[in-house]
Design an enzyme around this catalytic site. Structure first.
Site, PDB file in Angstrom:
ATOM      1  N   ARG A  61      30.231  34.250 154.367  1.00 25.76           N
ATOM      2  CA  ARG A  61      28.905  34.785 154.744  1.00 25.76           C
ATOM      3  C   ARG A  61      29.148  35.811 155.847  1.00 25.76           C
ATOM      4  O   ARG A  61      29.664  35.468 156.905  1.00 25.76           O
ATOM      5  CB  ARG A  61      27.990  33.675 155.240  1.00 25.76           C
ATOM      6  CG  ARG A  61      26.782  34.207 155.977  1.00 25.76           C
ATOM      7  CD  ARG A  61      25.726  33.184 156.223  1.00 25.76           C
ATOM      8  NE  ARG A  61      25.056  32.835 154.992  1.00 25.76           N
ATOM      9  CZ  ARG A  61      23.897  32.169 154.928  1.00 25.76           C
ATOM     10  NH1 ARG A  61      23.295  31.812 156.048  1.00 25.76           N
ATOM     11  NH2 ARG A  61      23.344  31.875 153.782  1.00 25.76           N
ATOM     12  N   HIS A 120      22.603  37.850 147.908  1.00 26.57           N
ATOM     13  CA  HIS A 120      22.692  36.395 148.135  1.00 26.57           C
ATOM     14  C   HIS A 120      22.722  35.690 146.770  1.00 26.57           C
ATOM     15  O   HIS A 120      21.784  34.988 146.401  1.00 26.57           O
ATOM     16  CB  HIS A 120      21.502  35.933 148.971  1.00 26.57           C
ATOM     17  CG  HIS A 120      21.668  34.588 149.615  1.00 26.57           C
ATOM     18  ND1 HIS A 120      22.822  33.831 149.493  1.00 26.57           N
ATOM     19  CD2 HIS A 120      20.826  33.853 150.397  1.00 26.57           C
ATOM     20  CE1 HIS A 120      22.671  32.697 150.165  1.00 26.57           C
ATOM     21  NE2 HIS A 120      21.480  32.686 150.717  1.00 26.57           N
ATOM     22  N   GLN A 158      22.139  31.708 146.245  1.00 31.03           N
ATOM     23  CA  GLN A 158      20.750  31.283 146.375  1.00 31.03           C
ATOM     24  C   GLN A 158      19.986  31.536 145.082  1.00 31.03           C
ATOM     25  O   GLN A 158      19.185  30.701 144.645  1.00 31.03           O
ATOM     26  CB  GLN A 158      20.080  32.040 147.522  1.00 31.03           C
ATOM     27  CG  GLN A 158      18.627  31.678 147.718  1.00 31.03           C
ATOM     28  CD  GLN A 158      18.446  30.263 148.209  1.00 31.03           C
ATOM     29  OE1 GLN A 158      19.023  29.880 149.220  1.00 31.03           O
ATOM     30  NE2 GLN A 158      17.655  29.456 147.508  1.00 31.03           N
ATOM     31  N   ASP A 166      10.594  35.956 151.328  1.00 35.33           N
ATOM     32  CA  ASP A 166      11.696  35.637 152.235  1.00 35.33           C
ATOM     33  C   ASP A 166      11.308  36.171 153.610  1.00 35.33           C
ATOM     34  O   ASP A 166      10.349  36.947 153.741  1.00 35.33           O
ATOM     35  CB  ASP A 166      12.990  36.302 151.723  1.00 35.33           C
ATOM     36  CG  ASP A 166      14.210  35.943 152.560  1.00 35.33           C
ATOM     37  OD1 ASP A 166      14.178  34.901 153.261  1.00 35.33           O
ATOM     38  OD2 ASP A 166      15.198  36.704 152.537  1.00 35.33           O
ATOM     39  N   CYS A 222      13.817  30.885 149.984  1.00 37.26           N
ATOM     40  CA  CYS A 222      15.197  30.399 150.165  1.00 37.26           C
ATOM     41  C   CYS A 222      15.358  29.598 151.448  1.00 37.26           C
ATOM     42  O   CYS A 222      16.299  28.833 151.567  1.00 37.26           O
ATOM     43  CB  CYS A 222      16.169  31.572 150.119  1.00 37.26           C
ATOM     44  SG  CYS A 222      16.052  32.705 151.513  1.00 37.26           S
ATOM     45  N   ARG A 255      20.847  24.274 145.717  1.00 33.60           N
ATOM     46  CA  ARG A 255      22.016  24.993 146.231  1.00 33.60           C
ATOM     47  C   ARG A 255      23.270  24.154 145.968  1.00 33.60           C
ATOM     48  O   ARG A 255      24.308  24.677 145.571  1.00 33.60           O
ATOM     49  CB  ARG A 255      21.875  25.244 147.745  1.00 33.60           C
ATOM     50  CG  ARG A 255      20.788  26.223 148.138  1.00 33.60           C
ATOM     51  CD  ARG A 255      21.071  27.619 147.650  1.00 33.60           C
ATOM     52  NE  ARG A 255      22.324  28.151 148.160  1.00 33.60           N
ATOM     53  CZ  ARG A 255      22.493  28.714 149.359  1.00 33.60           C
ATOM     54  NH1 ARG A 255      21.473  28.860 150.171  1.00 33.60           N
ATOM     55  NH2 ARG A 255      23.693  29.183 149.732  1.00 33.60           N
TER      56      ARG A 255
HETATM   57  N1  NVA Z   1      17.239  37.406 154.031  1.00 30.53           N
HETATM   58  C1  NVA Z   1      17.667  36.313 154.876  1.00 30.53           C
HETATM   59  C2  NVA Z   1      18.143  35.160 154.043  1.00 30.53           C
HETATM   60  C3  NVA Z   1      18.553  33.960 154.846  1.00 30.53           C
HETATM   61  C4  NVA Z   1      19.124  32.864 153.990  1.00 30.53           C
HETATM   62  C5  NVA Z   1      18.749  36.783 155.820  1.00 30.53           C
HETATM   63  O1  NVA Z   1      19.622  37.540 155.396  1.00 30.53           O
HETATM   64  O2  NVA Z   1      18.708  36.403 156.989  1.00 30.53           O
HETATM   65  N1   CP Z   2      18.955  29.922 152.163  1.00 22.83           N
HETATM   66  C1   CP Z   2      20.071  29.923 152.910  1.00 22.83           C
HETATM   67  O1   CP Z   2      21.058  30.564 152.577  1.00 22.83           O
HETATM   68  O2   CP Z   2      20.001  29.145 154.007  1.00 22.83           O
HETATM   69  P1   CP Z   2      21.057  29.062 155.213  1.00 22.83           P
HETATM   70  O3   CP Z   2      20.946  30.367 155.966  1.00 22.83           O
HETATM   71  O4   CP Z   2      20.616  27.897 156.022  1.00 22.83           O
HETATM   72  O5   CP Z   2      22.430  28.894 154.644  1.00 22.83           O
END
Ligand code: NVA
Ligand code: CP
Length: 314
Positions: A106, A133, A136, A228, A268, A296
């Protein structure tokens, strides 16, 4: 059946058959987990999990998934490994390939994930970048199919920021033959390349992709409504500007009346009630967010099996 995935960087890299195979396997693994049938398919395998951003779901579900499959997971905060002090992605990929069987990462720049895959010799899983992502969205598709019994022919509406989730939802929906309408404020639309990729996939699957700034058109007759956060990780400085611009794109009871009466709501998570969605909707009867979060685990176990145990026949 083609089980020949080498990495999971973008859903656009997968065929519809590969996506459906992952969802089918995820369903079987979920049923096995519920029935307390264990499958040590990944016994002796180690997954490295590099995190340059925070996580609850991704971290816990990948670690638990590896344990349930008989393997092991290593949490590697990018601040604590040399990557965070400037060691190159190339050297990191080559070194980690000598120790472990796969990497979930990540991070911010999507190119870093591509480069890990290019320079390493082990499968790489995108656990979220600024661009995409995919894990997800696999869980989202599994959840939609569970609740609706099908994917093809449904309409998904996404309201809000044209972010990593929106880009991966475009790929996922178009690949499996769902119509998708994404409504964002002007200037906050999706990644142009992801839009083009989704449009190309939609031609093949027979679905429709609509990119608009009109939340009402997007919501019309939707079977699935998704939003989101307006402020993704790394964009905290933009919060005030975005909150001022995004009000019309909130999923609330009034907006939901435009969708089909039996529409389901997905997010998500993490969610910010009162911003992208009201508490009434996210905590109401149409919301399936905790099934979505649970999936997930199952969807990612399917990904782990296909990537780390490519000879597995189940
Ligand atoms: N769009 C959000 C998703 C978090 C799981 C982010 O990138 O922070
Ligand atoms: N939806 C998701 O990826 O959650 P986290 O940021 O908690 O991993």
């Amino acid at each position: 059946m083609s089980h020949t995935m080498k990495h999971l960087l973008s859903l656009n890299d997968l065929t519809p058959e590969q996506i459906l195979d992952l969802l089918d396997l995820a369903d079987r693994l979920k049923a096995d987990t519920k029935a307390k049938r264990s499958h040590p398919i990944l016994a002796g395998k180690t997954l490295g999990m590099i995190f340059a951003k925070s996580s609850t779901r991704t971290r816990v579900s990948f670690e638990v998934g590896m344990v349930q499959l008989g393997g092991h997971a290593l949490f590697l905060s990018s601040n604590d490994i040399q990557l965070g002090r400037g060691e190159s992605i190339e050297d990191t990929a080559k070194v980690m390939s000598r120790f472990i069987d796969g990497i979930m990462i990540r991070t911010f720049a999507h190119q870093d994930v591509i480069d890990l895959a290019r320079f390493g010799t082990i499968p790489i899983i995108n656990g979220l970048t600024d661009l995409l992502h995919p894990c997800q969205v696999l869980a989202d598709l599994q959840t939609i199919r569970e609740h609706k019994g099908q994917l093809q022919g449904l309409k998904m509406a996404y309201l809000g920021d044209g972010n990593n989730m929106a880009n991966s939802l475009l790929h996922g929906a178009a690949k499996v033959g769902m119509d998708i309408a994404v409504a964002t404020p002007p200037g906050y639309t999706c990644d142009p390349e992801s839009i083009r990729e989704a449009e190309a996939a939609a031609v093949l699957s027979g679905s429709k992709v609509l990119i608009t700034t009109d939340p009402l058109i997007a919501m019309q007759d939707a079977d699935v409504v998704v939003t989101d956060t307006w402020v993704s990780m790394g964009q905290e400085a933009e919060k005030a500007v975005k909150v001022a611009l995004f009000g019309d794109y909130q999923v609330n009871a009034q907006r939901m009346t435009l969708a089909k009466p039996d529409a389901i709501f997905l997010h998500c998570l993490p969610a910010y009630r009162g911003y992208e969605v009201t508490a009434e909707i996210i905590d109401g009867p149409q919301s399936v967010i905790f099934d979505e979060a649970e999936n997930r685990l199952h969807a990612q176990k399917a990904v782990l099996v296909r990537l780390l145990a490519p000879d597995y026949q189940g």
